[in-house]
Design a protein around this motif. Structure first.
Motif, PDB file in Angstrom:
ATOM      1  N   MET A   1      13.658  -5.710   5.278  1.00  0.00           N
ATOM      2  CA  MET A   1      13.066  -4.437   4.918  1.00  0.00           C
ATOM      3  C   MET A   1      14.112  -3.334   5.005  1.00  0.00           C
ATOM      4  O   MET A   1      14.876  -3.271   5.952  1.00  0.00           O
ATOM      5  N   ILE A  23       3.717   3.734  -4.961  1.00  0.00           N
ATOM      6  CA  ILE A  23       4.470   3.098  -3.876  1.00  0.00           C
ATOM      7  C   ILE A  23       3.588   2.111  -3.118  1.00  0.00           C
ATOM      8  O   ILE A  23       3.991   0.968  -2.864  1.00  0.00           O
ATOM      9  N   GLN A  24       2.390   2.508  -2.777  1.00  0.00           N
ATOM     10  CA  GLN A  24       1.490   1.642  -2.010  1.00  0.00           C
ATOM     11  C   GLN A  24       1.028   0.442  -2.823  1.00  0.00           C
ATOM     12  O   GLN A  24       0.871  -0.652  -2.279  1.00  0.00           O
ATOM     13  N   SER A  26       2.758  -1.152  -4.928  1.00  0.00           N
ATOM     14  CA  SER A  26       3.865  -2.103  -5.030  1.00  0.00           C
ATOM     15  C   SER A  26       3.982  -2.971  -3.788  1.00  0.00           C
ATOM     16  O   SER A  26       4.662  -3.994  -3.805  1.00  0.00           O
ATOM     17  N   ALA A  28       4.993  -1.565  -0.805  1.00  0.00           N
ATOM     18  CA  ALA A  28       5.842  -0.831   0.115  1.00  0.00           C
ATOM     19  C   ALA A  28       4.978   0.106   0.963  1.00  0.00           C
ATOM     20  O   ALA A  28       3.822   0.365   0.641  1.00  0.00           O
ATOM     21  N   HIS A  42       9.429   2.205   3.659  1.00  0.00           N
ATOM     22  CA  HIS A  42       9.761   0.872   4.150  1.00  0.00           C
ATOM     23  C   HIS A  42       9.455  -0.110   3.025  1.00  0.00           C
ATOM     24  O   HIS A  42       8.296  -0.260   2.631  1.00  0.00           O
ATOM     25  N   ALA A  43      10.501  -0.758   2.508  1.00  0.00           N
ATOM     26  CA  ALA A  43      10.299  -1.670   1.381  1.00  0.00           C
ATOM     27  C   ALA A  43      11.437  -2.679   1.332  1.00  0.00           C
ATOM     28  O   ALA A  43      12.509  -2.454   1.890  1.00  0.00           O
ATOM     29  N   ASP A  44      11.188  -3.783   0.646  1.00  0.00           N
ATOM     30  CA  ASP A  44      12.288  -4.694   0.358  1.00  0.00           C
ATOM     31  C   ASP A  44      12.747  -4.440  -1.076  1.00  0.00           C
ATOM     32  O   ASP A  44      12.179  -3.605  -1.778  1.00  0.00           O
ATOM     33  N   HIS A  47      10.166  -4.652  -3.974  1.00  0.00           N
ATOM     34  CA  HIS A  47       9.271  -3.497  -4.038  1.00  0.00           C
ATOM     35  C   HIS A  47       9.986  -2.304  -4.672  1.00  0.00           C
ATOM     36  O   HIS A  47       9.400  -1.588  -5.495  1.00  0.00           O
ATOM     37  N   ILE A  48      11.222  -2.101  -4.287  1.00  0.00           N
ATOM     38  CA  ILE A  48      11.985  -0.962  -4.810  1.00  0.00           C
ATOM     39  C   ILE A  48      12.176  -1.083  -6.316  1.00  0.00           C
ATOM     40  O   ILE A  48      12.016  -0.100  -7.043  1.00  0.00           O
TER      41      ILE A  48
END
Length: 118
Positions: A1, A23-24, A26, A28, A42-44, A47-48
Motif C-alpha cells: 500500500m 476513489i472509494q 476503486s 482505495a 491509501h492505495a496500491d 487502485h491508483i
C-alpha cells in the motif's frame, strides 16, 4: 500500500465529493489527516491506475493537480512486472503496454520477447 498526502484536497478540487466517490469505488481509502485540511490516500498501484483513468475521463480541470500528485508516486516497473502484465492480457500491443505502464519502447519489446519465448 502506498500512502499519498493530499494537502488542501477539498480546497483545490471542485466537486470533491464526486472525486471521493471515484476513489472509494476503486477500492482505495481516503481519510482526513487528523483535524487538518490535509488528506491521505491509501492505495496500491492498481487502485491508483484505475483512479487516474477515471479522473482523466471526467475532464474536470480542477482535478488535474490530483492526477499529477498520484503520478509522482508511480513505481518503476521491472521487466518481470511487464511480463506479468503481458501474460494477463496476451493480445496487448507495444503501444498499449507503453501507454498503460509508461515504460520505454526497449523495455516493452524486451518484455514481449520474454513473454513470447517462455
Amino acid at each position: 500500500m502506498i500512502e499519498i498526502p493530499l494537502n488542501s484536497f477539498v480546497r483545490r478540487t471542485k466537486n470533491h465529493k464526486t472525486l471521493k466517490l471515484i476513489i472509494q469505488n476503486s477500492g482505495a481509502v481516503i481519510k482526513r489527516k487528523g483535524r487538518s485540511r490535509n488528506w491521505l490516500l491509501h492505495a496500491d498501484w492498481a487502485h491508483i491506475c484505475e483512479i487516474i483513468n477515471k479522473v482523466q475521463l471526467s475532464e474536470e480541470p480542477s482535478w488535474q493537480w490530483f492526477v499529477n500528485e498520484l503520478q509522482k508516486y508511480k513505481p518503476e516497473l521491472s521487466i518481470n512486472d511487464l511480463v506479468e502484465i503481458i501474460t494477463k492480457s496476451p493480445f496487448i500491443s507495444v503501444n498499449q503496454l507503453m501507454a498503460q505502464t509508461d515504460c520505454t519502447l526497449a523495455q516493452a519489446r524486451q518484455a514481449l520477447d520474454i513473454a513470447q519465448w517462455q
